[in-house]
Write a protein that holds these residues in place. Structure first.
Motif, mmCIF file in Angstrom:
data_model
loop_
_atom_site.group_PDB
_atom_site.id
_atom_site.type_symbol
_atom_site.label_atom_id
_atom_site.label_comp_id
_atom_site.label_asym_id
_atom_site.label_seq_id
_atom_site.Cartn_x
_atom_site.Cartn_y
_atom_site.Cartn_z
ATOM 1 N N TYR A 160 35.748 55.198 48.203
ATOM 2 C CA TYR A 160 35.391 54.053 47.362
ATOM 3 C C TYR A 160 34.878 52.899 48.211
ATOM 4 C CZ TYR A 160 35.735 50.291 43.979
ATOM 5 O OH TYR A 160 35.448 49.217 43.171
ATOM 6 N N GLY A 166 29.927 46.585 52.451
ATOM 7 C CA GLY A 166 29.357 45.244 52.506
ATOM 8 C C GLY A 166 29.663 44.389 51.299
ATOM 9 N N ARG A 167 30.430 44.932 50.362
ATOM 10 C CA ARG A 167 30.830 44.128 49.210
ATOM 11 C C ARG A 167 32.319 43.856 49.264
ATOM 12 N NH1 ARG A 167 29.072 45.246 43.411
ATOM 13 N NH2 ARG A 167 30.429 43.429 43.421
ATOM 14 N N VAL A 168 32.713 42.675 48.806
ATOM 15 C CA VAL A 168 34.136 42.370 48.734
ATOM 16 C C VAL A 168 34.734 43.100 47.548
ATOM 17 C CG1 VAL A 168 35.877 40.593 48.477
ATOM 18 C CG2 VAL A 168 33.794 40.105 49.754
ATOM 19 N N THR A 170 37.984 43.531 45.295
ATOM 20 C CA THR A 170 39.277 42.925 44.979
ATOM 21 C C THR A 170 40.298 44.017 44.681
ATOM 22 O OG1 THR A 170 38.908 42.799 42.601
ATOM 23 C CG2 THR A 170 38.064 40.984 43.940
ATOM 24 N N ARG A 171 41.545 43.661 44.736
ATOM 25 C CA ARG A 171 42.592 44.642 44.472
ATOM 26 C C ARG A 171 42.483 45.231 43.071
ATOM 27 N NH1 ARG A 171 44.472 41.330 47.961
ATOM 28 N NH2 ARG A 171 45.513 42.074 49.848
ATOM 29 N N PRO A 172 42.252 44.410 42.049
ATOM 30 C CA PRO A 172 42.093 45.015 40.724
ATOM 31 C C PRO A 172 40.971 46.049 40.681
ATOM 32 C CG PRO A 172 42.381 42.657 40.521
ATOM 33 C CD PRO A 172 42.264 42.940 41.981
ATOM 34 N N MET A 173 39.869 45.781 41.362
ATOM 35 C CA MET A 173 38.762 46.738 41.373
ATOM 36 C C MET A 173 39.196 48.047 42.023
ATOM 37 S SD MET A 173 35.741 44.080 42.422
ATOM 38 C CE MET A 173 34.374 45.176 42.675
ATOM 39 N N HIS A 177 39.585 52.019 40.325
ATOM 40 C CA HIS A 177 38.752 53.154 40.695
ATOM 41 C C HIS A 177 39.485 54.198 41.520
ATOM 42 C CE1 HIS A 177 34.726 51.901 39.281
ATOM 43 N NE2 HIS A 177 35.340 50.744 39.221
ATOM 44 N N ILE A 213 39.509 40.134 53.371
ATOM 45 C CA ILE A 213 39.018 38.835 52.940
ATOM 46 C C ILE A 213 40.205 38.129 52.313
ATOM 47 C CG2 ILE A 213 37.190 37.633 51.718
ATOM 48 C CD1 ILE A 213 36.230 39.808 53.691
ATOM 49 N N ARG A 214 40.840 37.325 53.086
ATOM 50 C CA ARG A 214 42.090 36.695 52.658
ATOM 51 C C ARG A 214 41.908 35.975 51.319
ATOM 52 N NH1 ARG A 214 46.998 33.549 54.111
ATOM 53 N NH2 ARG A 214 47.924 35.242 55.276
ATOM 54 N N GLY A 215 42.825 36.240 50.427
ATOM 55 C CA GLY A 215 42.775 35.613 49.112
ATOM 56 C C GLY A 215 41.853 36.328 48.143
ATOM 57 N N SER A 216 41.120 37.330 48.619
ATOM 58 C CA SER A 216 40.183 38.045 47.740
ATOM 59 C C SER A 216 40.423 39.549 47.719
ATOM 60 C CB SER A 216 38.743 37.771 48.165
ATOM 61 O OG SER A 216 38.452 36.404 48.040
ATOM 62 N N LYS A 221 32.611 47.082 56.552
ATOM 63 C CA LYS A 221 31.345 46.591 57.090
ATOM 64 C C LYS A 221 31.287 46.826 58.588
ATOM 65 C CE LYS A 221 28.275 42.704 56.397
ATOM 66 N NZ LYS A 221 28.158 41.273 56.705
ATOM 67 N N GLU B 22 41.505 35.604 42.182
ATOM 68 C CA GLU B 22 41.129 36.289 43.424
ATOM 69 C C GLU B 22 39.645 36.108 43.717
ATOM 70 O OE1 GLU B 22 42.369 40.272 43.952
ATOM 71 O OE2 GLU B 22 44.407 39.633 44.401
ATOM 72 N N ILE B 105 38.041 45.698 34.857
ATOM 73 C CA ILE B 105 38.047 44.337 35.377
ATOM 74 C C ILE B 105 36.742 43.991 36.063
ATOM 75 C CG2 ILE B 105 39.040 44.779 37.661
ATOM 76 C CD1 ILE B 105 39.945 41.903 35.254
ATOM 77 N N ASP B 106 36.106 44.951 36.721
ATOM 78 C CA ASP B 106 34.859 44.580 37.388
ATOM 79 C C ASP B 106 33.714 44.448 36.385
ATOM 80 O OD1 ASP B 106 35.194 47.238 37.197
ATOM 81 O OD2 ASP B 106 34.801 47.696 39.302
ATOM 82 N N THR B 138 28.639 39.236 46.686
ATOM 83 C CA THR B 138 29.319 39.644 47.909
ATOM 84 C C THR B 138 30.144 38.515 48.500
ATOM 85 O OG1 THR B 138 27.479 38.970 49.320
ATOM 86 C CG2 THR B 138 27.416 41.202 48.440
#
Lengths: 223, 223
Positions: A160, A166-168, A170-173, A177, A213-216, A221, B22, B105-106, B138
């Motif tokens: 995944y 190269g994309r952030v 998030t945990r929910p994402m 998946h 990415i802290r907080g995200s 990458k 987030e 969510i995404d 991103t």
DNA sequence: CTTCAATAACGAGGATACGCATAGTTTTCG
DNA sequence: CGAAAACTATGCGTATCCTCGTTATTGAAG
């Protein structure tokens, strides 16, 4: 990778679901066309597998419904031997590939890989970031030519990440998946598995590929 | 960017709130329609997310109330699978987009980005002022092609500034949209964070982008 | 031009929440 | 039943956030 299977024959459906789960896909199974269409709207799947012979709503209408909603998700249709014309209509309606029943499960898996591949590195078949290579066909992962053994979940997570380099994320994402849960259970499973991956992939290397990415969330990458 | 979520199901509401936070949005959650309407009047939100099934006041009335007050804020409505007619009524009443529950969510995040984008650069997806580029998808920021690392709050602040380029933004405005407080507690957090941003973005460059409007606030501008 | 008050910029340090690591527990599967 | 994998629980270090106090800048008044 999350896949929706719309198939009314319970036996066939369960068989496919099991086979896919063994390949580390997150799978939702639905035996009803109308409901399946709703699910396709509701969730951001990576692939749809649709049987064209369905009770409530013909598979063809599911197809059309999805495409009308501008959803680009790749679709694989299943048809009976006799329904040659159905197959053509299906492809016209926006399906990306087809398979006639009965089929060999390996054949199905190969087609799925091919379809999922399209959105990614486009063509080559393997996913690659820097010297990290993942081959979905063999489920083999190497870094700098060196073989890396991953468990099922570790592999699913890495795939995944690599398909969204190269994309952030998030945990929910990730949760949606890689795991099969729509709603957060406030655990730290994801953190733990990212940690596992790091140990196997980045540990001891100068060039780190997994970034937090802290907080995200996280990002894969090269730079 | 500040978002109001009106959703009576606590679990769903909390999940959405967490996911949005987030992504560095400032989020207010409200479980009651009537109260939510009041909040929509009281605060200048950038986006409203409204569940159409609410206890005290039907979501549809919230919608109408907001639009009658000539508030142009984009609205995203949430409906259950069965409520197809509700959805249509919602769009007629002035909603900008909809999502059926349960949703991915995404998918929600993508829709939100799309709605927020409308007011901005219109289409391209990235925000740009001079050689400063911000990509909301991103969350990547570059100046003159050079990558700039920002913390979550720094990013949120910059995004807000970039979405309102050339306009003077007062501290109360910034405080409302980037932080989650309606009334300032007489701190200088904003000054401090503007300073952080300056260090990362303008420091050492001949062309300054962040300008102080003494006695008023701040402004992002190329000239 | 100088002075002075108001405002903003900046630096330093403390509190906190976040993510990491590790160890322990449950589940799966041969 | 035993081993491997999946998941949970917990403590710790630190980046981030924020407060506070000091210094610099600005603009108006004298």
């Amino acid at each position: 990778m999350r896949i929706l299977v719309i198939e009314d024959e319970t036996k066939v459906g369960c068989f496919i679901k099991r086979a896919l789960e063994e390949e580390s896909y997150a799978v939702d199974l639905c035996e009803d066309g109308a409901k399946g269409l709703q699910m396709a709207f509701a969730t951001n799947y990576d692939l749809l597998i649709v049987d064209l012979m369905l009770p409530s709503l013909p598979g063809l209408d599911v197809l059309k419904g999805v495409r009308q909603a501008k959803i680009q998700t790749p679709i694989l249709i299943l048809t009976a031997q006799s329904q040659v014309d159905q197959r053509v209509k299906g492809l016209d309606a926006g399906a990306d590939d087809y398979l006639t029943k009965p089929f060999a499960i390996d054949e199905l898996l190969a087609r799925i890989r091919a379809l999922l591949r399209r959105g990614a590195t486009e063509g080559s078949g393997v996913l690659q970031i820097d010297d990290l290579v993942l081959n979905p066909a063999t489920r083999e992962v190497t870094r700098d030519g060196q073989r890396i053994d991953l468990t099922s979940k570790e592999y699913a997570l890495l795939e995944y990440l690599m398909r969204h380099t190269g994309r952030v994320l998030t945990r929910p994402m990730i949760s949606e998946h890689v795991w099969n849960q729509d709603f957060d259970t406030f655990t730290n499973v994801i953190d733990v598995y990212v940690n596992y991956l790091r140990n196997k992939i980045d540990r001891g290397r100068s060039k780190k590929l997994i970034h937090t990415i802290r907080g995200s969330g996280y990002m894969l990458k090269a730079d």
